[in-house]
Design a protein around this motif. Structure first.
Motif, PDB file in Angstrom:
ATOM      1  N   ASP A   1     -32.186 -22.203 -24.363  1.00 34.23           N
ATOM      2  CA  ASP A   1     -31.751 -21.082 -23.530  1.00 34.23           C
ATOM      3  C   ASP A   1     -32.516 -20.982 -22.215  1.00 34.23           C
ATOM      4  O   ASP A   1     -32.156 -20.195 -21.346  1.00 34.23           O
ATOM      5  CB  ASP A   1     -31.880 -19.763 -24.305  1.00 34.23           C
ATOM      6  N   HIS A   2     -33.560 -21.787 -22.071  1.00 32.03           N
ATOM      7  CA  HIS A   2     -34.330 -21.793 -20.825  1.00 32.03           C
ATOM      8  C   HIS A   2     -33.513 -22.375 -19.671  1.00 32.03           C
ATOM      9  O   HIS A   2     -33.794 -22.097 -18.504  1.00 32.03           O
ATOM     10  CB  HIS A   2     -35.618 -22.593 -21.029  1.00 32.03           C
ATOM     11  N   PHE A   3     -32.496 -23.181 -20.017  1.00 27.35           N
ATOM     12  CA  PHE A   3     -31.727 -23.881 -18.991  1.00 27.35           C
ATOM     13  C   PHE A   3     -30.286 -23.374 -18.964  1.00 27.35           C
ATOM     14  O   PHE A   3     -29.657 -23.225 -20.010  1.00 27.35           O
ATOM     15  CB  PHE A   3     -31.738 -25.389 -19.262  1.00 27.35           C
ATOM     16  N   ASN A   4     -29.806 -23.121 -17.764  1.00 28.47           N
ATOM     17  CA  ASN A   4     -28.437 -22.645 -17.586  1.00 28.47           C
ATOM     18  C   ASN A   4     -27.506 -23.840 -17.412  1.00 28.47           C
ATOM     19  O   ASN A   4     -27.089 -24.197 -16.312  1.00 28.47           O
ATOM     20  CB  ASN A   4     -28.359 -21.716 -16.363  1.00 28.47           C
ATOM     21  N   VAL A   5     -27.213 -24.495 -18.541  1.00 31.48           N
ATOM     22  CA  VAL A   5     -26.374 -25.695 -18.530  1.00 31.48           C
ATOM     23  C   VAL A   5     -25.369 -25.618 -19.676  1.00 31.48           C
ATOM     24  O   VAL A   5     -25.539 -24.860 -20.624  1.00 31.48           O
ATOM     25  CB  VAL A   5     -27.214 -26.984 -18.670  1.00 31.48           C
ATOM     26  N   ASP A   6     -24.337 -26.448 -19.574  1.00 31.27           N
ATOM     27  CA  ASP A   6     -23.362 -26.539 -20.657  1.00 31.27           C
ATOM     28  C   ASP A   6     -24.027 -27.135 -21.895  1.00 31.27           C
ATOM     29  O   ASP A   6     -24.824 -28.077 -21.799  1.00 31.27           O
ATOM     30  CB  ASP A   6     -22.187 -27.419 -20.243  1.00 31.27           C
ATOM     31  N   THR A   7     -23.669 -26.592 -23.059  1.00 31.72           N
ATOM     32  CA  THR A   7     -24.256 -27.028 -24.316  1.00 31.72           C
ATOM     33  C   THR A   7     -23.156 -27.196 -25.354  1.00 31.72           C
ATOM     34  O   THR A   7     -22.285 -26.332 -25.475  1.00 31.72           O
ATOM     35  CB  THR A   7     -25.282 -25.991 -24.826  1.00 31.72           C
ATOM     36  N   ILE A   8     -23.210 -28.294 -26.093  1.00 31.26           N
ATOM     37  CA  ILE A   8     -22.275 -28.515 -27.190  1.00 31.26           C
ATOM     38  C   ILE A   8     -23.090 -28.740 -28.457  1.00 31.26           C
ATOM     39  O   ILE A   8     -23.940 -29.630 -28.517  1.00 31.26           O
ATOM     40  CB  ILE A   8     -21.353 -29.735 -26.938  1.00 31.26           C
ATOM     41  N   VAL A   9     -22.846 -27.914 -29.469  1.00 27.48           N
ATOM     42  CA  VAL A   9     -23.584 -28.027 -30.730  1.00 27.48           C
ATOM     43  C   VAL A   9     -22.628 -27.944 -31.907  1.00 27.48           C
ATOM     44  O   VAL A   9     -21.545 -27.366 -31.823  1.00 27.48           O
ATOM     45  CB  VAL A   9     -24.664 -26.926 -30.869  1.00 27.48           C
ATOM     46  N   SER A  10     -23.058 -28.515 -33.024  1.00 25.07           N
ATOM     47  CA  SER A  10     -22.364 -28.330 -34.291  1.00 25.07           C
ATOM     48  C   SER A  10     -22.634 -26.910 -34.785  1.00 25.07           C
ATOM     49  O   SER A  10     -23.647 -26.297 -34.432  1.00 25.07           O
ATOM     50  CB  SER A  10     -22.883 -29.354 -35.305  1.00 25.07           C
ATOM     51  N   ASP A  11     -21.737 -26.383 -35.588  1.00 26.44           N
ATOM     52  CA  ASP A  11     -21.937 -25.037 -36.135  1.00 26.44           C
ATOM     53  C   ASP A  11     -22.934 -25.110 -37.288  1.00 26.44           C
ATOM     54  O   ASP A  11     -22.596 -24.941 -38.467  1.00 26.44           O
ATOM     55  CB  ASP A  11     -20.604 -24.450 -36.602  1.00 26.44           C
ATOM     56  N   ASN A  12     -24.184 -25.384 -36.925  1.00 26.55           N
ATOM     57  CA  ASN A  12     -25.244 -25.584 -37.916  1.00 26.55           C
ATOM     58  C   ASN A  12     -25.471 -24.354 -38.775  1.00 26.55           C
ATOM     59  O   ASN A  12     -25.705 -24.463 -39.979  1.00 26.55           O
ATOM     60  CB  ASN A  12     -26.543 -25.964 -37.201  1.00 26.55           C
ATOM     61  N   PHE A  13     -25.412 -23.201 -38.153  1.00 28.51           N
ATOM     62  CA  PHE A  13     -25.650 -21.952 -38.876  1.00 28.51           C
ATOM     63  C   PHE A  13     -24.640 -21.787 -40.004  1.00 28.51           C
ATOM     64  O   PHE A  13     -25.000 -21.607 -41.169  1.00 28.51           O
ATOM     65  CB  PHE A  13     -25.576 -20.761 -37.915  1.00 28.51           C
ATOM     66  N   TYR A  14     -23.356 -21.864 -39.667  1.00 31.28           N
ATOM     67  CA  TYR A  14     -22.335 -21.616 -40.688  1.00 31.28           C
ATOM     68  C   TYR A  14     -22.288 -22.744 -41.710  1.00 31.28           C
ATOM     69  O   TYR A  14     -22.046 -22.502 -42.900  1.00 31.28           O
ATOM     70  CB  TYR A  14     -20.944 -21.429 -40.060  1.00 31.28           C
ATOM     71  N   GLY A  15     -22.523 -23.990 -41.275  1.00 31.91           N
ATOM     72  CA  GLY A  15     -22.507 -25.097 -42.214  1.00 31.91           C
ATOM     73  C   GLY A  15     -23.537 -24.922 -43.326  1.00 31.91           C
ATOM     74  O   GLY A  15     -23.232 -25.103 -44.508  1.00 31.91           O
ATOM     75  N   ALA A  16     -24.774 -24.550 -42.952  1.00 28.03           N
ATOM     76  CA  ALA A  16     -25.823 -24.343 -43.945  1.00 28.03           C
ATOM     77  C   ALA A  16     -25.551 -23.095 -44.780  1.00 28.03           C
ATOM     78  O   ALA A  16     -25.851 -23.053 -45.979  1.00 28.03           O
ATOM     79  CB  ALA A  16     -27.181 -24.243 -43.261  1.00 28.03           C
TER      80      ALA A  16
END
Length: 335
Positions: A154-169
């Motif tokens: 969150d320190h950087f104002n850039v586009d980010t693509i992540v897997s839904d790690n929270f919901y998967g676990a």
């Protein structure tokens, strides 16, 4: 003001690829002498210029994306290899090209910029996998468009693509609970990566939401803070199931449990995450969450291309859902 001639212009004029033009102008292999001479002649006629070292100059960089991966993630990691290969394929389908550069731990800690930036080889950067904040700051200061893939900061104002790690676990833990498990541990060094942190939080939510006992000694480290995987130490009093932050850790845990005489899943259930090679080479095979590599790659490619075309556009985060794959490593607890 006269428009500067680019490699793409030369390639279009001759009906060849931009990569062919790049190789010819840089005197690299893969181009015949006759084609090389034809390209150089046409480039000269059109007013295209190369720098004094014979490398393609700044104005000649076109449609090339750098993929940066920390060395630690490429050690026996089929997941990151597959991700980078899929990105290359997706870029090529859109007439873009990729240069993969492995960032050593020494380079990352010392703040040495990637060669693709130092030599001005690329138009944009995909940072694949966690890197430290100071190193990303160096990349950010280069003013090259870049995005983050498979982690966020969150320190950087850039586009980010992540897997839904929270919901998967969360889904994996809920599955264990549905089998009847009430004592469930988590294996993963929480602060090593944002992915592991998010998976831990998903596990933790399922535990507290179902009013199960949470015990700190059941949260077990599997690597150091730099991500280097190490030994797993079992707690004195064992839970009936473990949620592991990745399939490799689940695989290693199953071997360790067997060493100490536990049966999986009869005595202790184990689930993993990612669904790559360790999940199927394990005995028993591992229940896991499959990360949608194809969807993440497509999102990353579209994002970096948009960012290169519009560097000042609004940034955002995309979360890509996976799917649970049920195999043999989890079962109802023995009574």
């Amino acid at each position: 003001m006269k428009k500067k001639v680019t490699m793409k212009d030369v390639a279009k004029e001759l009906g060849v690829s931009t990569v062919t033009v790049s190789k010819a102008l840089a005197n690299k292999e893969g181009v015949s002498d006759s084609v090389r001479e034809m390209i150089k002649q046409k480039a000269n006629e059109m007013g295209y210029h190369c720098n004094q070292y014979g490398n393609v100059s700044n104005v000649g960089v076109n449609n090339i994306v750098g993929i940066l991966v920390a060395e630690q993630f490429m050690h026996d990691s089929a997941f990151y290899s597959k991700m980078s290969q899929t990105i290359v394929k997706d870029l090529m389908a859109l007439n873009y090209f990729a240069i993969l550069e492995i960032i050593t731990e020494e380079a990352e800690e010392g703040g040495k910029l990637p060669n693709v930036i130092l030599n001005n080889k690329v138009d944009g950067i995909i940072i694949l996998g966690q890197m430290n904040k100071a190193y990303i700051e160096r990349i950010d200061a280069s003013k090259k468009p870049y995005i983050l893939l498979d982690f966020n900061d969150d320190h950087f104002n850039v586009d980010t693509i992540v897997s839904d790690n929270f919901y998967g676990a969360y889904e994996l833990t809920s599955y264990l609970i549905s089998l009847g498990h009430k004592e469930i541990g988590f294996v993963g060094t929480i602060n090593a990566t944002t992915s592991i942190m998010d998976r831990y939080i998903g596990y933790y939510k399922a535990i507290i939401q179902n009013r199960l006992e949470f015990r700190e000694e059941w949260v077990i480290r599997d690597r150091d803070s730099k991500g280097n995987i190490g030994e797993i130490y079992l707690p004195h009093e064992m839970p009936t199931a473990f949620v592991c932050n990745c399939d490799e850790t689940a695989y290693r845990l199953i071997l360790l449990l067997k060493k100490y005489g536990y049966r999986v899943p009869e005595d202790i259930s184990v689930v993993g995450y990612d669904n790559y090679i360790y999940a199927t080479m394990s005995n028993p095979t591992i229940t896991t969450v499959e990360v949608n590599v194809e969807a993440m790659s497509e999102a990353a490619v579209n994002s970096i291309i948009n960012r290169m075309k519009n560097p000042s556009g609004e940034c955002g985060r995309q979360i890509i859902s996976g799917r649970m794959v049920i195999r043999d490593s989890a079962a109802a607890p023995s009574t």
